[in-house]
Motif scaffolding. Sequence first.
Motif, PDB file in Angstrom:
ATOM      1  N   HIS A  17       0.846  -1.194   0.000  1.00 21.13           N
ATOM      2  CA  HIS A  17       0.000   0.000   0.000  1.00 21.13           C
ATOM      3  C   HIS A  17       0.879   1.241   0.000  1.00 21.13           C
ATOM      4  O   HIS A  17       1.760   1.371   0.840  1.00 21.13           O
ATOM      5  N   LEU A  18       0.613   2.149  -0.941  1.00 20.13           N
ATOM      6  CA  LEU A  18       1.382   3.385  -1.073  1.00 20.13           C
ATOM      7  C   LEU A  18       0.430   4.568  -0.990  1.00 20.13           C
ATOM      8  O   LEU A  18      -0.566   4.604  -1.713  1.00 20.13           O
ATOM      9  N   HIS A  19       0.745   5.539  -0.131  1.00 24.39           N
ATOM     10  CA  HIS A  19      -0.075   6.741  -0.047  1.00 24.39           C
ATOM     11  C   HIS A  19       0.381   7.683  -1.146  1.00 24.39           C
ATOM     12  O   HIS A  19       1.528   8.092  -1.187  1.00 24.39           O
ATOM     13  N   TRP A  20      -0.522   8.049  -1.995  1.00 19.77           N
ATOM     14  CA  TRP A  20      -0.221   8.731  -3.246  1.00 19.77           C
ATOM     15  C   TRP A  20      -1.044  10.006  -3.300  1.00 19.77           C
ATOM     16  O   TRP A  20      -2.261   9.962  -3.348  1.00 19.77           O
ATOM     17  N   LYS A  21      -0.387  11.184  -3.237  1.00 27.88           N
ATOM     18  CA  LYS A  21      -1.129  12.436  -3.320  1.00 27.88           C
ATOM     19  C   LYS A  21      -0.250  13.538  -3.892  1.00 27.88           C
ATOM     20  O   LYS A  21       0.962  13.399  -3.962  1.00 27.88           O
ATOM     21  N   LYS A  22      -0.901  14.625  -4.268  1.00 22.40           N
ATOM     22  CA  LYS A  22      -0.166  15.781  -4.783  1.00 22.40           C
ATOM     23  C   LYS A  22       0.215  16.683  -3.627  1.00 22.40           C
ATOM     24  O   LYS A  22      -0.531  16.831  -2.664  1.00 22.40           O
ATOM     25  N   ARG A  23       1.375  17.292  -3.747  1.00 19.57           N
ATOM     26  CA  ARG A  23       1.858  18.190  -2.698  1.00 19.57           C
ATOM     27  C   ARG A  23       1.072  19.501  -2.667  1.00 19.57           C
ATOM     28  O   ARG A  23       0.755  20.019  -1.620  1.00 19.57           O
TER      29      ARG A  23
END
Length: 169
Positions: A17-23
């Motif tokens: 599981h990878l937390h993936w978001k824009k800064r």
Amino acid sequence: MGPAIFGTPVLLHGNLHLHWKKRWGTRYNRILVFDTVAESFRQLRPPAVNPRNYTRLLAMDGMLAMSVSKERVMDMSIFMLEDYDHEVWAFRYKIKLPTMEIRRFQDQGDWWADVVSEEGDILVSCFGWLLHCDKKGNLVSKFQYSDDLPAITPHRIKESLVQHAFFKR
């Protein structure tokens, strides 16, 4: 700039599981799941929290969890993924950080807090101090250091690493 991976990947039940978001800007906030057996990707919705909050994935009690905190707020919320197939997140508990201990260092610089164990232990890094708190927010111990602010990293070393032949060179 596209989405970036935040925090440490969490390996749980054969899935990474990878937390993936824009800064900045767009509020893109997802959990990318890699099935290590089928070698396929899919996405999970994170808990319904403000994507601008400070969030970290972790494993607790054999389930995927996420810690959520706001900048300069003295508590941290823990959400658990209770129904993996239907993507149902539930608020589990709130950890109140030791306000008095942290506030005495606030004028000297920033502080950061991270959940560092499956039991919910937290490390708080203040200017010149490292505070260890349990999941109830009780101060367990503190350590003073004379160096720059240490970086708390959520990476963990496991003793179960496979000893490949190239390690023995």
